[in-house]
Design a protein around this motif. Structure first.
Motif, PDB file in Angstrom:
ATOM      1  N   GLU A 173       0.819  -1.203   0.000  1.00 22.88           N
ATOM      2  CA  GLU A 173       0.000   0.000   0.000  1.00 22.88           C
ATOM      3  C   GLU A 173       0.858   1.261   0.000  1.00 22.88           C
ATOM      4  O   GLU A 173       0.496   2.265  -0.608  1.00 22.88           O
ATOM      5  CB  GLU A 173      -0.938   0.004   1.205  1.00 22.88           C
ATOM      6  CG  GLU A 173      -1.823   1.241   1.314  1.00 22.88           C
ATOM      7  CD  GLU A 173      -2.650   1.511   0.069  1.00 22.88           C
ATOM      8  OE1 GLU A 173      -2.977   2.696  -0.176  1.00 22.88           O
ATOM      9  OE2 GLU A 173      -2.967   0.544  -0.660  1.00 22.88           O
ATOM     10  N   GLU A 174       2.008   1.219   0.643  1.00 25.19           N
ATOM     11  CA  GLU A 174       2.908   2.382   0.647  1.00 25.19           C
ATOM     12  C   GLU A 174       3.342   2.728  -0.770  1.00 25.19           C
ATOM     13  O   GLU A 174       3.425   3.912  -1.131  1.00 25.19           O
ATOM     14  CB  GLU A 174       4.141   2.095   1.511  1.00 25.19           C
ATOM     15  CG  GLU A 174       3.873   2.012   3.007  1.00 25.19           C
ATOM     16  CD  GLU A 174       3.301   0.680   3.424  1.00 25.19           C
ATOM     17  OE1 GLU A 174       2.903   0.547   4.606  1.00 25.19           O
ATOM     18  OE2 GLU A 174       3.225  -0.240   2.569  1.00 25.19           O
ATOM     19  N   ARG A 175       3.625   1.703  -1.567  1.00 18.88           N
ATOM     20  CA  ARG A 175       4.029   1.935  -2.953  1.00 18.88           C
ATOM     21  C   ARG A 175       2.859   2.471  -3.768  1.00 18.88           C
ATOM     22  O   ARG A 175       3.035   3.381  -4.584  1.00 18.88           O
ATOM     23  CB  ARG A 175       4.536   0.628  -3.571  1.00 18.88           C
ATOM     24  CG  ARG A 175       4.897   0.723  -5.058  1.00 18.88           C
ATOM     25  CD  ARG A 175       5.902   1.807  -5.332  1.00 18.88           C
ATOM     26  NE  ARG A 175       6.275   1.852  -6.750  1.00 18.88           N
ATOM     27  CZ  ARG A 175       6.811   2.910  -7.345  1.00 18.88           C
ATOM     28  NH1 ARG A 175       7.061   4.011  -6.641  1.00 18.88           N
ATOM     29  NH2 ARG A 175       7.103   2.889  -8.617  1.00 18.88           N
ATOM     30  N   ARG A 176       1.661   1.970  -3.533  1.00 17.81           N
ATOM     31  CA  ARG A 176       0.482   2.467  -4.258  1.00 17.81           C
ATOM     32  C   ARG A 176       0.249   3.940  -3.932  1.00 17.81           C
ATOM     33  O   ARG A 176      -0.116   4.730  -4.807  1.00 17.81           O
ATOM     34  CB  ARG A 176      -0.765   1.645  -3.897  1.00 17.81           C
ATOM     35  CG  ARG A 176      -0.697   0.170  -4.220  1.00 17.81           C
ATOM     36  CD  ARG A 176      -0.521  -0.122  -5.700  1.00 17.81           C
ATOM     37  NE  ARG A 176      -1.620   0.288  -6.526  1.00 17.81           N
ATOM     38  CZ  ARG A 176      -2.670  -0.487  -6.834  1.00 17.81           C
ATOM     39  NH1 ARG A 176      -2.761  -1.708  -6.338  1.00 17.81           N
ATOM     40  NH2 ARG A 176      -3.616  -0.037  -7.638  1.00 17.81           N
ATOM     41  N   ARG A 177       0.448   4.327  -2.669  1.00 22.78           N
ATOM     42  CA  ARG A 177       0.272   5.730  -2.284  1.00 22.78           C
ATOM     43  C   ARG A 177       1.306   6.618  -2.970  1.00 22.78           C
ATOM     44  O   ARG A 177       1.016   7.754  -3.340  1.00 22.78           O
ATOM     45  CB  ARG A 177       0.362   5.883  -0.766  1.00 22.78           C
ATOM     46  CG  ARG A 177      -0.913   5.499  -0.037  1.00 22.78           C
ATOM     47  CD  ARG A 177      -0.953   6.088   1.360  1.00 22.78           C
ATOM     48  NE  ARG A 177       0.134   5.575   2.183  1.00 22.78           N
ATOM     49  CZ  ARG A 177       0.013   4.542   3.001  1.00 22.78           C
ATOM     50  NH1 ARG A 177      -1.138   3.899   3.105  1.00 22.78           N
ATOM     51  NH2 ARG A 177       1.045   4.147   3.730  1.00 22.78           N
ATOM     52  N   GLU A 178       2.537   6.109  -3.123  1.00 22.83           N
ATOM     53  CA  GLU A 178       3.574   6.870  -3.815  1.00 22.83           C
ATOM     54  C   GLU A 178       3.175   7.157  -5.257  1.00 22.83           C
ATOM     55  O   GLU A 178       3.408   8.252  -5.781  1.00 22.83           O
ATOM     56  CB  GLU A 178       4.898   6.098  -3.804  1.00 22.83           C
ATOM     57  CG  GLU A 178       5.600   6.040  -2.461  1.00 22.83           C
ATOM     58  CD  GLU A 178       6.865   5.195  -2.537  1.00 22.83           C
ATOM     59  OE1 GLU A 178       7.233   4.776  -3.656  1.00 22.83           O
ATOM     60  OE2 GLU A 178       7.475   4.937  -1.479  1.00 22.83           O
ATOM     61  N   LEU A 179       2.587   6.162  -5.895  1.00 23.41           N
ATOM     62  CA  LEU A 179       2.215   6.300  -7.304  1.00 23.41           C
ATOM     63  C   LEU A 179       1.014   7.217  -7.498  1.00 23.41           C
ATOM     64  O   LEU A 179       0.944   7.940  -8.494  1.00 23.41           O
ATOM     65  CB  LEU A 179       1.914   4.920  -7.901  1.00 23.41           C
ATOM     66  CG  LEU A 179       3.110   3.976  -8.072  1.00 23.41           C
ATOM     67  CD1 LEU A 179       2.638   2.595  -8.500  1.00 23.41           C
ATOM     68  CD2 LEU A 179       4.096   4.540  -9.078  1.00 23.41           C
TER      69      LEU A 179
END
Length: 339
Positions: free
Chosen positions: A94-100
């Motif tokens: 989820e952290e990576r999805r938020r970055e994107l």
């Protein structure tokens, strides 16, 4: 195809976004609705893909799944793949999805008045991204917010950043949503029914603005709508969805000239034309299927005037008819070869 030629003769360049065999269920106490049943499409840099279909066809659910904002529960991804520049998103943290989100992928929601917070000024809501993602001061972020409003052609932007959403007209709110979505310069923009509830003149202005910004920024644009007339002049390719599946995909010119699926044919015939004055407007009979009880065979066959016995027994797969043209109809070849 999962990649495009990079023009250098080297390794193929990953597509900007590629969705393959995406499946989503909505689970309730009463039933399980198969909302997406193997959706697949792609979009490249600088390209506009229009996604068409009636309400309930799965257009917005696909977009929400791509963005990683599908409500769970009731929505559950049960299969498929979503890749951004070759990176698998469904298995990403989820952290990576938020970055994107925002930085690389952004979405314009259908109802701008609901999407904007009524207790904060429009400028504050745009500036917030610059403060938290770019580390700007409050003052510099507000200056940048005014620049974004000016970019989307909102007059007197330096003053209007201080106003609240209810002080903007419908068209201006939609422009503010576009400014907010483009604030961090994403590569991919998903516009979900961006012209809903706007008059025809404002619709044209919003579509022209999106097309202009797409060309200037060389970004991929996914335009979700149920209105074929809205996308006629801006779409490079069109994906038509029905009952949670893509039933036809084509370049815009070929699709408008000769649809390869009866559902697309019905949508085209339902567009009002000047030469039909005094005539009854054509419509597709019946209603879309209950997604908790999709009929066997082709989901469209109960409403299709071309349906045969085969259509109620065998589900047609989306297949390539010729370069760039795909259809999920048993009689697609007959449709595109007819006089």
């Amino acid at each position: 195809m999962s990649a495009t030629d990079d023009g250098t003769g080297g390794s193929p360049k990953p597509r900007l976004l590629e969705v393959q065999d995406l499946r989503v269920e909505f689970r309730t106490r009463e039933a399980t609705a198969n909302v997406l049943n193997g959706v697949g499409y792609h979009v490249d840099e600088g390209e506009t893909l229009a996604v068409l279909g009636e309400s309930g066809s799965g257009k917005s659910v696909t977009a929400q799944t791509v963005m990683g904002i599908l409500d769970t529960p009731p929505g559950f991804v049960t299969g498929g793949s979503i890749r951004y520049r070759g990176e698998e998103l469904l298995s990403a943290k989820e952290e990576r999805r938020r970055e994107l989100r925002g930085e690389n992928m952004a979405m314009i929601f259908q109802d701008a008045l609901s999407a904007l917070n009524p207790v904060y000024t429009v400028g504050f809501q745009i500036a917030e991204q610059f403060r938290f993602r770019r580390g700007m001061s409050r003052k510099d972020a507000m200056v940048k917010a005014a620049e974004m409003l000016d970019m989307v052609k909102i007059p007197n932007a330096k003053q209007r950043v201080k106003e609240f959403p209810h002080q903007f007209s419908g068209g201006m709110r939609q422009r503010a949503m576009i400014a907010m979505s483009l604030a961090l310069d994403p590569d991919l923009l998903i516009a979900d029914e961006p012209t809903t509830a706007l008059d025809v003149t404002v619709q044209a202005q919003i579509m022209d603005l999106l097309d202009e910004l797409r060309r200037e920024r060389d970004m991929g644009l996914i335009l979700i709508t149920h209105d074929l007339g809205v996308v006629a002049e801006v779409a490079d390719r069109i994906a038509v969805m029905y009952a949670g599946r893509v039933v036809e995909e084509s370049d815009a010119e070929s699709l408008y000239k000769r649809p390869a699926h009866p559902y697309t044919e019905g949508l085209m015939e339902s567009i009002p034309r000047l030469d039909q004055k005094g005539e009854e407007l054509a419509s597709i009979k019946g209603l879309p299927p209950n997604l908790a009880d999709i009929p066997p065979g082709c989901p469209f066959h109960p409403r299709c005037h071309r349906a045969a016995d085969e259509c109620s027994e065998k589900l047609p797969e989306l297949r390539e008819l010729r370069a760039g043209r795909h259809s999920a109809c048993h009689f697609a070849e007959e449709l595109i070869s007819r006089d």
